[in-house]
Design a protein around this motif. Structure first.
Motif, PDB file in Angstrom:
ATOM      1  N   MET A   9     -11.471  -6.582   5.880  1.00 10.01           N
ATOM      2  CA  MET A   9     -10.150  -6.472   6.516  1.00 10.01           C
ATOM      3  C   MET A   9      -9.294  -5.450   5.791  1.00 10.01           C
ATOM      4  O   MET A   9      -8.543  -4.678   6.401  1.00 10.01           O
ATOM      5  CB  MET A   9      -9.432  -7.842   6.487  1.00 10.01           C
ATOM      6  N   SER A  10      -9.403  -5.461   4.450  1.00 11.38           N
ATOM      7  CA  SER A  10      -8.616  -4.536   3.643  1.00 11.38           C
ATOM      8  C   SER A  10      -8.979  -3.089   3.957  1.00 11.38           C
ATOM      9  O   SER A  10      -8.098  -2.250   4.167  1.00 11.38           O
ATOM     10  CB  SER A  10      -8.846  -4.849   2.167  1.00 11.38           C
ATOM     11  N   VAL A  12     -10.447  -1.707   6.670  1.00 11.63           N
ATOM     12  CA  VAL A  12     -10.064  -1.201   7.999  1.00 11.63           C
ATOM     13  C   VAL A  12      -8.546  -1.158   8.181  1.00 11.63           C
ATOM     14  O   VAL A  12      -8.047  -0.533   9.112  1.00 11.63           O
ATOM     15  CB  VAL A  12     -10.700  -2.018   9.148  1.00 11.63           C
ATOM     16  N   THR A  13      -7.809  -1.822   7.297  1.00 13.29           N
ATOM     17  CA  THR A  13      -6.347  -1.742   7.370  1.00 13.29           C
ATOM     18  C   THR A  13      -5.837  -0.543   6.578  1.00 13.29           C
ATOM     19  O   THR A  13      -4.942   0.179   7.015  1.00 13.29           O
ATOM     20  CB  THR A  13      -5.696  -3.029   6.815  1.00 13.29           C
ATOM     21  N   ILE A  14      -6.438  -0.328   5.402  1.00 14.84           N
ATOM     22  CA  ILE A  14      -5.920   0.696   4.490  1.00 14.84           C
ATOM     23  C   ILE A  14      -6.322   2.115   4.886  1.00 14.84           C
ATOM     24  O   ILE A  14      -5.508   3.035   4.804  1.00 14.84           O
ATOM     25  CB  ILE A  14      -6.352   0.364   3.041  1.00 14.84           C
ATOM     26  N   PRO A  16      -6.792   3.645   7.854  1.00 10.17           N
ATOM     27  CA  PRO A  16      -5.868   4.298   8.806  1.00 10.17           C
ATOM     28  C   PRO A  16      -4.477   4.550   8.217  1.00 10.17           C
ATOM     29  O   PRO A  16      -3.755   5.420   8.683  1.00 10.17           O
ATOM     30  CB  PRO A  16      -5.769   3.296   9.960  1.00 10.17           C
ATOM     31  N   ARG A  17      -4.111   3.810   7.158  1.00 12.84           N
ATOM     32  CA  ARG A  17      -2.805   4.038   6.544  1.00 12.84           C
ATOM     33  C   ARG A  17      -2.787   5.328   5.727  1.00 12.84           C
ATOM     34  O   ARG A  17      -1.786   6.034   5.706  1.00 12.84           O
ATOM     35  CB  ARG A  17      -2.438   2.874   5.616  1.00 12.84           C
ATOM     36  N   PHE A  18      -3.887   5.622   5.015  1.00  8.67           N
ATOM     37  CA  PHE A  18      -3.788   6.790   4.121  1.00  8.67           C
ATOM     38  C   PHE A  18      -4.345   8.086   4.697  1.00  8.67           C
ATOM     39  O   PHE A  18      -4.016   9.156   4.203  1.00  8.67           O
ATOM     40  CB  PHE A  18      -4.333   6.492   2.715  1.00  8.67           C
TER      41      PHE A  18
ATOM     42  N   LEU B  60      -4.615  -7.399  -0.895  1.00  6.80           N
ATOM     43  CA  LEU B  60      -5.470  -6.308  -0.421  1.00  6.80           C
ATOM     44  C   LEU B  60      -5.184  -5.867   1.011  1.00  6.80           C
ATOM     45  O   LEU B  60      -5.465  -4.734   1.371  1.00  6.80           O
ATOM     46  CB  LEU B  60      -6.948  -6.708  -0.531  1.00  6.80           C
ATOM     47  N   VAL B  61      -4.696  -6.766   1.841  1.00  5.20           N
ATOM     48  CA  VAL B  61      -4.497  -6.399   3.252  1.00  5.20           C
ATOM     49  C   VAL B  61      -3.032  -6.058   3.524  1.00  5.20           C
ATOM     50  O   VAL B  61      -2.729  -5.044   4.145  1.00  5.20           O
ATOM     51  CB  VAL B  61      -4.997  -7.520   4.194  1.00  5.20           C
ATOM     52  N   THR B  87      -9.283  -6.993  13.203  1.00  2.99           N
ATOM     53  CA  THR B  87      -8.250  -6.523  12.262  1.00  2.99           C
ATOM     54  C   THR B  87      -7.986  -5.034  12.457  1.00  2.99           C
ATOM     55  O   THR B  87      -6.836  -4.590  12.469  1.00  2.99           O
ATOM     56  CB  THR B  87      -8.700  -6.769  10.806  1.00  2.99           C
ATOM     57  N   SER B 117       1.498   5.528   1.144  1.00  4.21           N
ATOM     58  CA  SER B 117       0.839   5.176   2.410  1.00  4.21           C
ATOM     59  C   SER B 117       0.190   3.794   2.342  1.00  4.21           C
ATOM     60  O   SER B 117       0.089   3.105   3.349  1.00  4.21           O
ATOM     61  CB  SER B 117      -0.198   6.234   2.788  1.00  4.21           C
TER      62      SER B 117
END
Lengths: 109, 245
Positions: A9-10, A12-14, A16-18, B60-61, B87, B117
């Motif tokens: 989960m971490s 696939v979330t992070i 797209p953020r960076f 982490l999320v 997710t 970011s």
């Protein structure tokens, strides 16, 4: 297993953020695209507010709307955001506790 | 020598001011996150996650809706791939937001942008976007870092508290506090709309697109992405010089 889920989960979330941090430095956006990106916060705010606000008390969607109305009213006076937040919480709490809406229904409004 | 010390004092003062202002700007997020994070902690521990697991997920999320969904899916016995894909879909909106955020932070160094970011959420993004001037100040990154860290501590700390102590906020109050972040979003939007009514039009169009897609069975994640991308496109025609530097 749960650990693997959390890490997955971490990632696939992070990611797209960076990724945009790399894109923005490399590419020079044309002017129209800057205008587009500058409007993103306002469009995002709209999409984040509605219809989600109706789910604050899922069985009584109007409470969310009324809380939102209180926030609009308070924000209009140009005070700090925090007052809109507190005002909306108080509004929803009172309406949820004292069943004002049931009273309206009882009166046939 | 003395002049240099004075200059150093000035930068220290301005750095501290930026950190303080960032924390003040982040305070509504702090307040809004706390009850939601506690609720998440309670729900996640009921779903069978240990305190360290549910706190680690917050570390982490750092994405509210996705973590609620993740905990619920774990409870329902969903598989790894299913949860990770869901997710991704739910959080893909952060890609669009980050593109906008990074574009506003252009004057900052790559390192700062990259670090910031990681802290992007719906809330840190929208609040930061309405403080664009700090990006052009020396050490402006401190403002955004402080705003994000205040939010992050509230989220992580609240999750831990929820997992540890259970429902420490009475049900009815925590339910009512669910309005907090929506009220914050409204409180951010209204002053901008007062200055430029077309901004209100963009937001309302976005609401309607979002609603239309949702009632037609599109998942929340994609509906928000589509609404944000389409409605903000109106900005190309509407926001002439007002928003351009």
């Amino acid at each position: 297993m749960i650990l693997a889920i959390i890490v997955g989960m971490s990632i696939v979330t992070i990611v797209p953020r960076f990724i945009p941090a790399f894109i923005v430095g490399k590419v020079k956006f044309p002017n129209w695209m800057n205008r587009w990106l500058n409007a993103v916060p306002y469009a995002a705010l709209g999409a984040l507010i509605f219809p989600g606000i109706m789910n604050v008390i899922p069985e009584r969607p109007w409470l969310g709307i009324l809380g939102g109305a209180a926030a609009i009213l308070i924000s209009f006076f140009g005070v700090n955001v925090i007052f809109a937040v507190i005002g909306a919480i108080v509004t929803v709490y009172l309406l949820n506790t004292y069943n004002v809406l049931d009273l309206f229904q009882f009166l046939g409004v | 020598m003395e002049a240099k010390t004075l200059e150093e004092n000035c930068t220290t003062a301005s750095k501290l001011a930026l950190i303080r202002d960032g924390a003040i700007a982040g305070f509504p997020i702090f307040l809004g996150y706390l009850p939601i994070a506690i609720t998440y902690g309670v729900l996640a521990s009921q779903a069978g996650l240990s305190i360290s697991e549910l706190t680690l997920m917050s570390v982490l999320v750092f994405a509210g809706a996705a973590q609620f969904m993740g905990a619920q899916m774990i409870m329902a016995g969903s598989g790894l791939l299913e949860i990770v894909v869901a997710t991704f879909v739910l959080n893909f909106r952060h890609f669009v937001m980050s593109l906008s955020f990074m574009n506003r932070l252009k004057p900052l160094s790559f390192k700062s942008k990259f670090a910031l970011s990681f802290g992007l959420t719906d809330e840190t993004f929208t609040v930061s976007s309405l403080h664009p001037n700090e990006a052009r100040m020396p050490h402006g990154a401190l403002f955004y870092a402080s705003l994000i860290l205040v939010s992050y501590f509230s989220w992580v700390g609240g999750s831990f508290l929820g997992g540890m102590l259970g429902e420490i906020i009475p049900d009815r109050l925590s339910q009512s506090m669910g309005i907090a972040l929506y009220a914050m979003f409204i409180g951010l939007l209204v002053p901008s709309v007062k200055k430029e009514w077309r901004i209100g039009l963009i937001a309302v169009v976005s609401m309607l697109i979002n609603y239309l897609f949702m009632i037609n069975g599109v998942s929340d994640g994609w509906a928000i992405v589509i609404a944000t991308v389409l409605a903000s496109f109106l900005g190309v025609f509407f926001l002439k010089e007002a928003e351009d530097e």
